[in-house]
Every structure is written in C-alpha cells, then in structure tokens.
Design a protein around this motif. Structure first.
Motif, PDB file in Angstrom:
ATOM      1  N   LEU A 140       0.832  -1.204   0.000  1.00 12.31           N
ATOM      2  CA  LEU A 140       0.000   0.000   0.000  1.00 12.31           C
ATOM      3  C   LEU A 140       0.868   1.256   0.000  1.00 12.31           C
ATOM      4  O   LEU A 140       0.509   2.273  -0.602  1.00 12.31           O
ATOM      5  CB  LEU A 140      -0.935  -0.008   1.215  1.00 12.31           C
ATOM      6  N   HIS A 141       2.026   1.192   0.647  1.00 13.88           N
ATOM      7  CA  HIS A 141       2.930   2.339   0.646  1.00 13.88           C
ATOM      8  C   HIS A 141       3.532   2.584  -0.739  1.00 13.88           C
ATOM      9  O   HIS A 141       4.040   3.679  -1.013  1.00 13.88           O
ATOM     10  CB  HIS A 141       4.043   2.146   1.677  1.00 13.88           C
ATOM     11  N   LYS A 142       3.480   1.600  -1.604  1.00 10.98           N
ATOM     12  CA  LYS A 142       3.965   1.768  -2.974  1.00 10.98           C
ATOM     13  C   LYS A 142       2.927   2.437  -3.869  1.00 10.98           C
ATOM     14  O   LYS A 142       3.220   2.775  -5.017  1.00 10.98           O
ATOM     15  CB  LYS A 142       4.363   0.413  -3.560  1.00 10.98           C
ATOM     16  N   SER A 143       1.714   2.610  -3.352  1.00 13.35           N
ATOM     17  CA  SER A 143       0.652   3.264  -4.109  1.00 13.35           C
ATOM     18  C   SER A 143       0.780   4.775  -4.022  1.00 13.35           C
ATOM     19  O   SER A 143       1.270   5.322  -3.024  1.00 13.35           O
ATOM     20  CB  SER A 143      -0.709   2.834  -3.557  1.00 13.35           C
ATOM     21  N   ASP A 144       0.309   5.460  -5.053  1.00 10.79           N
ATOM     22  CA  ASP A 144       0.254   6.920  -5.013  1.00 10.79           C
ATOM     23  C   ASP A 144      -0.858   7.416  -4.104  1.00 10.79           C
ATOM     24  O   ASP A 144      -0.845   8.583  -3.685  1.00 10.79           O
ATOM     25  CB  ASP A 144       0.031   7.489  -6.421  1.00 10.79           C
ATOM     26  N   ALA A 145      -1.829   6.548  -3.819  1.00  9.95           N
ATOM     27  CA  ALA A 145      -2.982   6.957  -3.011  1.00  9.95           C
ATOM     28  C   ALA A 145      -3.614   5.725  -2.377  1.00  9.95           C
ATOM     29  O   ALA A 145      -4.699   5.295  -2.763  1.00  9.95           O
ATOM     30  CB  ALA A 145      -4.003   7.707  -3.862  1.00  9.95           C
ATOM     31  N   GLY A 146      -2.921   5.130  -1.407  1.00 12.78           N
ATOM     32  CA  GLY A 146      -3.423   3.918  -0.764  1.00 12.78           C
ATOM     33  C   GLY A 146      -4.673   4.181   0.064  1.00 12.78           C
ATOM     34  O   GLY A 146      -4.803   5.226   0.712  1.00 12.78           O
ATOM     35  N   ARG A 147      -5.583   3.220   0.041  1.00 10.88           N
ATOM     36  CA  ARG A 147      -6.817   3.339   0.812  1.00 10.88           C
ATOM     37  C   ARG A 147      -7.085   2.015   1.536  1.00 10.88           C
ATOM     38  O   ARG A 147      -6.990   0.947   0.932  1.00 10.88           O
ATOM     39  CB  ARG A 147      -8.019   3.666  -0.101  1.00 10.88           C
ATOM     40  N   ILE A 148      -7.437   2.102   2.812  1.00  8.09           N
ATOM     41  CA  ILE A 148      -7.836   0.937   3.602  1.00  8.09           C
ATOM     42  C   ILE A 148      -9.230   1.194   4.135  1.00  8.09           C
ATOM     43  O   ILE A 148      -9.497   2.251   4.722  1.00  8.09           O
ATOM     44  CB  ILE A 148      -6.876   0.684   4.779  1.00  8.09           C
ATOM     45  N   VAL A 149     -10.118   0.232   3.923  1.00  7.60           N
ATOM     46  CA  VAL A 149     -11.482   0.317   4.446  1.00  7.60           C
ATOM     47  C   VAL A 149     -11.706  -0.888   5.349  1.00  7.60           C
ATOM     48  O   VAL A 149     -11.592  -2.032   4.906  1.00  7.60           O
ATOM     49  CB  VAL A 149     -12.531   0.327   3.320  1.00  7.60           C
ATOM     50  N   ASN A 150     -12.004  -0.627   6.610  1.00  7.54           N
ATOM     51  CA  ASN A 150     -12.308  -1.692   7.553  1.00  7.54           C
ATOM     52  C   ASN A 150     -13.818  -1.775   7.738  1.00  7.54           C
ATOM     53  O   ASN A 150     -14.456  -0.799   8.155  1.00  7.54           O
ATOM     54  CB  ASN A 150     -11.638  -1.421   8.903  1.00  7.54           C
ATOM     55  N   VAL A 151     -14.380  -2.930   7.416  1.00  5.05           N
ATOM     56  CA  VAL A 151     -15.831  -3.100   7.557  1.00  5.05           C
ATOM     57  C   VAL A 151     -16.138  -3.421   9.011  1.00  5.05           C
ATOM     58  O   VAL A 151     -15.826  -4.496   9.510  1.00  5.05           O
ATOM     59  CB  VAL A 151     -16.353  -4.198   6.620  1.00  5.05           C
ATOM     60  N   SER A 152     -16.741  -2.468   9.666  1.00  7.33           N
ATOM     61  CA  SER A 152     -17.129  -2.602  11.064  1.00  7.33           C
ATOM     62  C   SER A 152     -18.645  -2.782  11.119  1.00  7.33           C
ATOM     63  O   SER A 152     -19.223  -3.490  10.299  1.00  7.33           O
ATOM     64  CB  SER A 152     -16.662  -1.378  11.856  1.00  7.33           C
ATOM     65  N   SER A 153     -19.282  -2.135  12.061  1.00  7.80           N
ATOM     66  CA  SER A 153     -20.733  -2.220  12.225  1.00  7.80           C
ATOM     67  C   SER A 153     -21.167  -1.113  13.167  1.00  7.80           C
ATOM     68  O   SER A 153     -20.386  -0.661  14.019  1.00  7.80           O
ATOM     69  CB  SER A 153     -21.117  -3.585  12.815  1.00  7.80           C
ATOM     70  N   LEU A 154     -22.406  -0.699  13.033  1.00 11.29           N
ATOM     71  CA  LEU A 154     -22.977   0.216  14.018  1.00 11.29           C
ATOM     72  C   LEU A 154     -22.937  -0.415  15.404  1.00 11.29           C
ATOM     73  O   LEU A 154     -22.859   0.276  16.428  1.00 11.29           O
ATOM     74  CB  LEU A 154     -24.426   0.547  13.649  1.00 11.29           C
ATOM     75  N   LEU A 155     -22.948  -1.761  15.436  1.00  8.15           N
ATOM     76  CA  LEU A 155     -22.905  -2.481  16.706  1.00  8.15           C
ATOM     77  C   LEU A 155     -21.565  -2.347  17.408  1.00  8.15           C
ATOM     78  O   LEU A 155     -21.416  -2.781  18.555  1.00  8.15           O
ATOM     79  CB  LEU A 155     -23.226  -3.962  16.483  1.00  8.15           C
ATOM     80  N   GLY A 156     -20.590  -1.746  16.741  1.00  9.80           N
ATOM     81  CA  GLY A 156     -19.316  -1.470  17.382  1.00  9.80           C
ATOM     82  C   GLY A 156     -19.279  -0.132  18.093  1.00  9.80           C
ATOM     83  O   GLY A 156     -18.279   0.194  18.732  1.00  9.80           O
TER      84      GLY A 156
END
Length: 244
Positions: free
Chosen positions: A131-147
């Motif tokens: 991801l650090h090799k990307s020009d624009a890295g993105r991480i999406v963590n799927v959580s929940s309203l229950l968190g």
C-alpha cells in the motif's frame, strides 16, 4: 491515479457484501482481487464477474492463517507490484443467541477475535508495504454500528438492547485499531477509515435486514475511492459520520 489504473483487494469476497464490493469497484474500473478462504469458490465467483466483462481475478486468502496471508502478499506483489485499495471485509458472527453477555463461552470470543480483529490486523500489516507503494493507498475496515460504544451506552439508541457481545466488542476493537493506524499514517499517502454497511440481508444474519447487499457495499466503495481531500480515521455510514 484514476480508477482504471487502481488495484484493489477485498477479503471475504465470495458472497454477500464482499462480493458486491468487488462488483462495484470493478464496475468503477478498478482491477479487483476477489479474495476468499476457499480458492475454488473465489475462482467461481471471479469467473462469474469476468463473464460480465469486469476486471476481476481470484486470490486465496484466509485472514486467520499467517501462511495464507503471506502467500497472498507475494502473489499480489509478483502480479502487480503494489496495492492501492484494501477492503477488510472478512468477518464472522458466532455468538450464541439467547445467552447473556456473561455466558458467552471464551471459545466464542477467541474465534470471533481471531477473524474479526487479529485477522484484520495481520492482513493489514502484511499488505502495508504494498500500500505504501501506491500513489494513493486506501484501507477500508468493515465494522458495524454495533461497534459503537456511544450508542450501546445510550438507552435511547436503536441498538441499546442488541447485545451480541463477542461480535459487538470485536467491531469496537476494529474501530479502535482504525484510529490508531490512522494516526501512524496521517502524514503518508494512505488513508484508513472504518464503516457500517447498514443492516444488510446476508447469510450472517439469516437473511434478515433492511437493505440488500448492493446497498450494503456502497459505503465501502465510497471510502475506497476517496480522493486526497477525503477523510482519514473516520467511522461512516454512507456520508454520515457515526459516534464511536
């Protein structure tokens, strides 16, 4: 970097929200790796999307298996040299309904955290160099309203009485991990956010829910495709910020 030149990977993507996330990213022109524990299921799902003309390929990835994670990282590096988007979608719900919070067995807690928390962290750590090799890295963590601890503490909230403890606490941990990693990445080209997909009709909840999987995938896709002005370290459903 435009969408057509991006490389994404979605975990837990052979069905439900994960599969729809792959579909929508691919429809946006992103070359998307459909990851699943069972390679044959991942291949079958990817082939279905390929027949629709979508840029999708299968990859085997079990987030609870260190060797599987390492093999997936090597495969992505060899094929593509980088990763632009990581959607940590894989998750389980194994709480025993009808049991009180204090009655849930420790094995339920361990199994839940192995996938929902430790697997997510291990996968993210392993892919961070790419991801650090990307020009624009993105991480999406799927959580929940229950968190949301704020909503669980509020007797007036819609989730106050919905105590599925191992699952809920695992998603609170995902939220906390997201905040911690966002701080580390604050001066980098990577942005990380956590999302609530909505109350989605999936196999996990026995088909109950208020929205379908395509609608449930939209928040993940939106955060995966944000530009440099987008948020980092937030907790969202659609365009709405959620209380931690």
């Amino acid at each position: 970097m435009n969408a057509t030149s991006k490389i994404a990977l979605v975990t837990g993507a052979t069905r439900g929200i994960g599969l729809e996330t792959v579909r929508q990213l691919a429809e946006a022109g992103v070359h998307t790796l459909l990851a699943g524990r069972d390679r044959q299921k991942a291949v079958a799902a990817a082939l279905t999307l390929q027949t629709q003309g979508l840029p999708v390929e299968a990859i085997a990835l079990d987030v609870t298996d260190a060797d599987s994670i390492a093999a997936a990282v090597r495969e992505v590096e060899q094929r593509h040299g980088r990763l632009d988007i990581l959607v940590n979608n894989a998750g389980i719900l194994v709480d025993e309904f009808g049991r009180k919070v204090s009655e849930q067995g420790i094995d339920v807690w361990r199994k839940t955290f192995d996938t929902n928390v430790f697997g997510l962290i291990a996968t993210t750590q392993a892919f961070l160099p790419l991801l650090h090799k990307s020009d624009a890295g993105r991480i999406v963590n799927v959580s929940s309203l229950l968190g949301s601890m704020a909503l669980h503490s509020d007797p007036a909230s819609p989730i106050y009485d919905f105590k599925v403890p191992a699952y809920n606490v695992s998603k609170s941990a995902v939220n906390a991990w997201t905040v911690q990693l966002a701080y580390e990445l604050r001066d980098s080209r990577i942005k990380i956010n956590t999302i609530h997909p909505g109350y989605v009709k999936t196999d996990m909840n026995g088909g109950e829910g208020e929205i379908d999987a395509p609608a449930g995938a939209r928040t993940s896709v939106r955060l995966a495709l944000i530009d440099d002005a987008g948020p980092n370290g937030g907790y969202f459903h659609q365009d709405q910020s959620l209380p931690w």
